[in-house]
Motif scaffolding. Sequence first.
Motif, short mmCIF file in Angstrom:
data_model
loop_
_atom_site.label_atom_id
_atom_site.label_comp_id
_atom_site.label_asym_id
_atom_site.label_seq_id
_atom_site.Cartn_x
_atom_site.Cartn_y
_atom_site.Cartn_z
N ILE A 79 10.45 -3.87 -11.09
CA ILE A 79 11.44 -2.99 -10.45
C ILE A 79 10.92 -2.53 -9.08
O ILE A 79 11.66 -2.51 -8.09
CB ILE A 79 11.79 -1.79 -11.35
N ALA A 80 9.63 -2.20 -9.04
CA ALA A 80 9.03 -1.79 -7.75
C ALA A 80 9.13 -2.93 -6.75
O ALA A 80 9.40 -2.72 -5.56
CB ALA A 80 7.58 -1.38 -7.96
N THR A 81 8.94 -4.17 -7.22
CA THR A 81 9.06 -5.35 -6.34
C THR A 81 10.49 -5.45 -5.80
O THR A 81 10.70 -5.68 -4.60
CB THR A 81 8.72 -6.63 -7.12
N ALA A 126 5.29 1.88 -8.16
CA ALA A 126 4.86 1.29 -9.44
C ALA A 126 3.92 2.20 -10.22
O ALA A 126 3.90 2.18 -11.45
CB ALA A 126 4.20 -0.06 -9.17
N MET A 127 3.12 3.00 -9.50
CA MET A 127 2.13 3.87 -10.17
C MET A 127 2.67 5.28 -10.40
O MET A 127 1.91 6.15 -10.85
CB MET A 127 0.86 3.98 -9.31
N SER A 128 3.92 5.50 -10.08
CA SER A 128 4.45 6.85 -10.24
C SER A 128 4.64 7.19 -11.73
O SER A 128 4.70 6.28 -12.58
CB SER A 128 5.79 6.98 -9.50
N ASN A 129 4.72 8.46 -12.01
CA ASN A 129 4.85 8.89 -13.41
C ASN A 129 6.10 8.31 -14.06
O ASN A 129 6.07 7.88 -15.21
CB ASN A 129 4.93 10.43 -13.47
N GLY A 130 7.18 8.31 -13.31
CA GLY A 130 8.45 7.81 -13.83
C GLY A 130 8.32 6.37 -14.29
O GLY A 130 8.78 5.99 -15.37
N PHE A 131 7.69 5.58 -13.44
CA PHE A 131 7.56 4.15 -13.77
C PHE A 131 6.56 3.95 -14.92
O PHE A 131 6.69 3.02 -15.71
CB PHE A 131 7.14 3.36 -12.53
N PHE A 132 5.59 4.82 -14.96
CA PHE A 132 4.61 4.76 -16.05
C PHE A 132 5.33 4.99 -17.39
O PHE A 132 5.13 4.25 -18.36
CB PHE A 132 3.53 5.81 -15.80
N LYS A 133 6.21 5.98 -17.36
CA LYS A 133 6.97 6.29 -18.58
C LYS A 133 7.92 5.14 -18.92
O LYS A 133 8.09 4.77 -20.07
CB LYS A 133 7.77 7.59 -18.39
N LEU A 134 8.51 4.61 -17.89
CA LEU A 134 9.44 3.48 -18.08
C LEU A 134 8.73 2.31 -18.76
O LEU A 134 9.24 1.68 -19.70
CB LEU A 134 10.00 3.05 -16.73
N GLY A 135 7.52 2.05 -18.29
CA GLY A 135 6.71 0.97 -18.87
C GLY A 135 6.46 1.20 -20.34
O GLY A 135 6.55 0.27 -21.16
N ASN A 188 0.80 -1.24 0.00
CA ASN A 188 0.00 0.00 0.00
C ASN A 188 0.82 1.27 0.00
O ASN A 188 0.49 2.24 -0.66
CB ASN A 188 -0.90 0.04 1.25
N TYR A 189 1.89 1.24 0.81
CA TYR A 189 2.58 2.50 1.05
C TYR A 189 3.94 2.61 0.37
O TYR A 189 4.59 3.64 0.46
CB TYR A 189 2.73 2.73 2.56
N LEU A 190 4.35 1.54 -0.28
CA LEU A 190 5.64 1.61 -0.97
C LEU A 190 5.54 1.11 -2.41
O LEU A 190 5.85 1.84 -3.35
CB LEU A 190 6.69 0.79 -0.21
#
Lengths: 537, 360
Positions: free
Chosen positions: A346-348, A318-327, A311-313
Amino acid sequence: MTFTSFSFLIFMAATLVVYYVCPKKFRWIILLLASGTFYGIVCLKYMPFLIFTILTTFFAAIGEEKIQDKRSAELKSHKEDWSSEEKKKYKQTTKIQKRLLLAAPIVLNFGILFVLKGYLQMALPNAGISAFLTSIHILLPLGISFYTFQSMGYLVDVYRGKTKAEHNPAKFALFVSFFPQIIQGPIAIYDDLAKQLYDGHDLEFENIKFGFQLILWGLIKKMVIADRAAPILNEILANKAEYGGFATLCAVLIYALQLYADFSGGIDIARGVAQMLGITMAENFRRPYFAKSLAEYWRRWHITLGAWLKNYLFYPIAMSNGFFKLGKKAKKVFGSYIGKELPGCIATLITFLVIGIWHGANWKYVGFGIWNGGILFISTLLKPVFLKMNEKLHIREKSFGWRLWQMLRTFLLVLGGYVFDIADGLGDVFSMLKNTTAGAVTDLANGTAKAFLGSFRQMLMNLGMDGKDLVLIITGLIVMIVVSIIQEKSQKSLRGMIDQKTKWLEWVLMVAATMAVIILGVYGPGIKPGEFVYMQF
Amino acid sequence: MKKKDWLKILIFAVIITGLTVGASFFLHVPEARDTVGMYGFYLEAENSIDVILIGPSPVYTDFYSPQAYEEQGFTSYGVSTGGMSGAMYPSAVREALQTQDPELFVVDLSGFCDIDQKDSAAVRRWIDSIPKSENRTQSIEELVSDEEKDSYRIPFTKYHSKWGRLKGCWKALADKADQKKRGYSVTKNFCAYTDICEAEIIEEVYDFSEEGFAALEQFLSFLKQEGIENVLFVRFPRRNEIIDGETYSKGIDLIRSENYEILDYCSNTYNGHKNDLSLDINKDFYDAEHVNIFGAEKLTRDLAAYISSCLQAPKEERNPVAGWEEAAAQNRLVFERAKELTQKRVNQGLYTQRDFLNQP
């Protein structure tokens, strides 16, 4: 005063009596007083740390709510006269205020955890931080991880608008310090626990009975199995070079049993005490060694910590903009599957690094995080390859044999992770991994393993034990496995099942279990009331 | 909650309490031998024991009270548990004086040799073999460390772990029941180890530790304070060649300066009886510090005769004591069994009537 001490038994009984004798509306005060007393008895000198966390979180949450309320009111009152640009600007300003107000207590509280758990010492080895803390007699406050996680989770929920801030500091103090859970969890979510704490509960026989049964089961796991296995484990680990690879493999297996019996036993006691007070606490274990993949194992082991981190990490990363762009980028380069999974992987990995680091300021725990996160990372990305292989090999994925193999494979991976836990350091991890695999095979071939088993009796005698203790550990293990199989198959609580079937059997089992704890439990002079493994974290 | 539910809880609590009390009674066996040995002491009629022997294991392996009774007509009992040190002697004397008014105390000197005069295992064997009394409370205060005191007050916290030694607990319970039914102990705290020592003879320094010497000083002042004058200090036989240590000699001088007698089975100096006893080192010893049944028979004969000479009433004037006649009558059976097993080198510890009479 740990859960397995006689003084805790007295404390618990006194709390129960006073709680139920007191008028309903004051019962939460009894819980608060009991929690304060418990923490005071266990570690009075660390009370200021707990109070600091309570106060910083409490006021920050109130502040968050005030900003939110003010923002809503402002936006409402200027609904007509503000342009959308002005509204956006105002929202941005309040968002920054909220974020700052959120960040301050998080930085402060996790900062304390960071310093006290020795990470600062690890980062700045020459700064003499550990020596300074030792000189002022400051070690690690009991339960600091658990109450920090719990209160920070609450603060984030208030920040997100998911939870209303608590306006009574005493009630909030109870939420943070509730005595059954403060030592080692389970980590509660405010909305799940708070109302239960604040509402007085009626004295119900079912709660007393089921709670008592849960405590008994926890005590059996902790006092009969885990505390009996612990000296054997410590002896082998302390002399692992002498005993050899096969013995080290045995130690890892014993650790798997001891850790589970210890941690889940402690959680059962905590949940049982809460249930006797009419409070239902979250489940923290769901037969983790039956998991068919490492991901599933982590959904079954220390569930509340996993949920907290998710929930908190994990999600915020994973839902951050950076990761969205990475995806998006990954999708272009590696295709849609990798594009979809890579941010999560990566978030894992980051999440497991945090879990590893949380365990302690030692590089071996970083290794623990990489081991678990790395396996999940690779296995998720290679999932299509594995599925294709299974298809080509005509593996029936629902067959019993395949599922059993999956469990065994997962268990071996988990054992690999445990090596990081019990090794002396990161360097030792590699030699232990080698010893428990190739070394164990060599030992089996050249007779060292046989010699170790032959000397086992003598080792037990040196530890003040004998073959009967070993029989007891094995019997306890079998009972735990049988209970787990029944629970896994029925997906129900065994207590409920026995209660519904035969009343007399339930009472016979309760008498037998109570006597098992009284007679077979490891306690008495010269034996320190067993501390729980997870207390140190 | 309904009344029915309260009743269930009450019944449950009663059952658990009952079972715990039962388990506590059954498992409270510090050491089966010490438990049954001391149990018999409390079955003796008040003021019926002429001689009390105090000390560690040589007291109960080397001296056989029923033989002494048969040969010299005095009653005696070893108030003794394994590893008893000099620091525990005042407690043992006080314990004996609670029910008896002996004419003579025989004290084993080896209790002053231990470095750890308050060894927790030995203290536990002693204190937990005596019933609750003022002396027990005082002994706990004197001999037990603060951390361990609670476990003496609630002994079950210690003895629950005896679940793994049920055979010993059962043996102790059965023998206590036998003794109680009979009304007296047949073996009178005697224990025979049935083997013969064949180890090489070496020179051994027999010395009191500094702690032991301090315990001796305290014990002597205790005897003075209690007005106990008739005390015989005995050095029980050793298999090795004994060299007297410096502190030992100092201790002997101290004892003599207090006008107590010393009987020495390790040498021929002072009141040395080593030659009189003429133990066979190839046949009469179980190990370096204890004689076997053959040695016990010889030592009892010599020591009993010596003790008898210290007592005021001559043998002929002593009246037969109930229970002792029967115990002495079984003498031969006890010796036969112990000798047979010793000759066969069956290494066992015989200490209950069932052991000696080969009963199941």
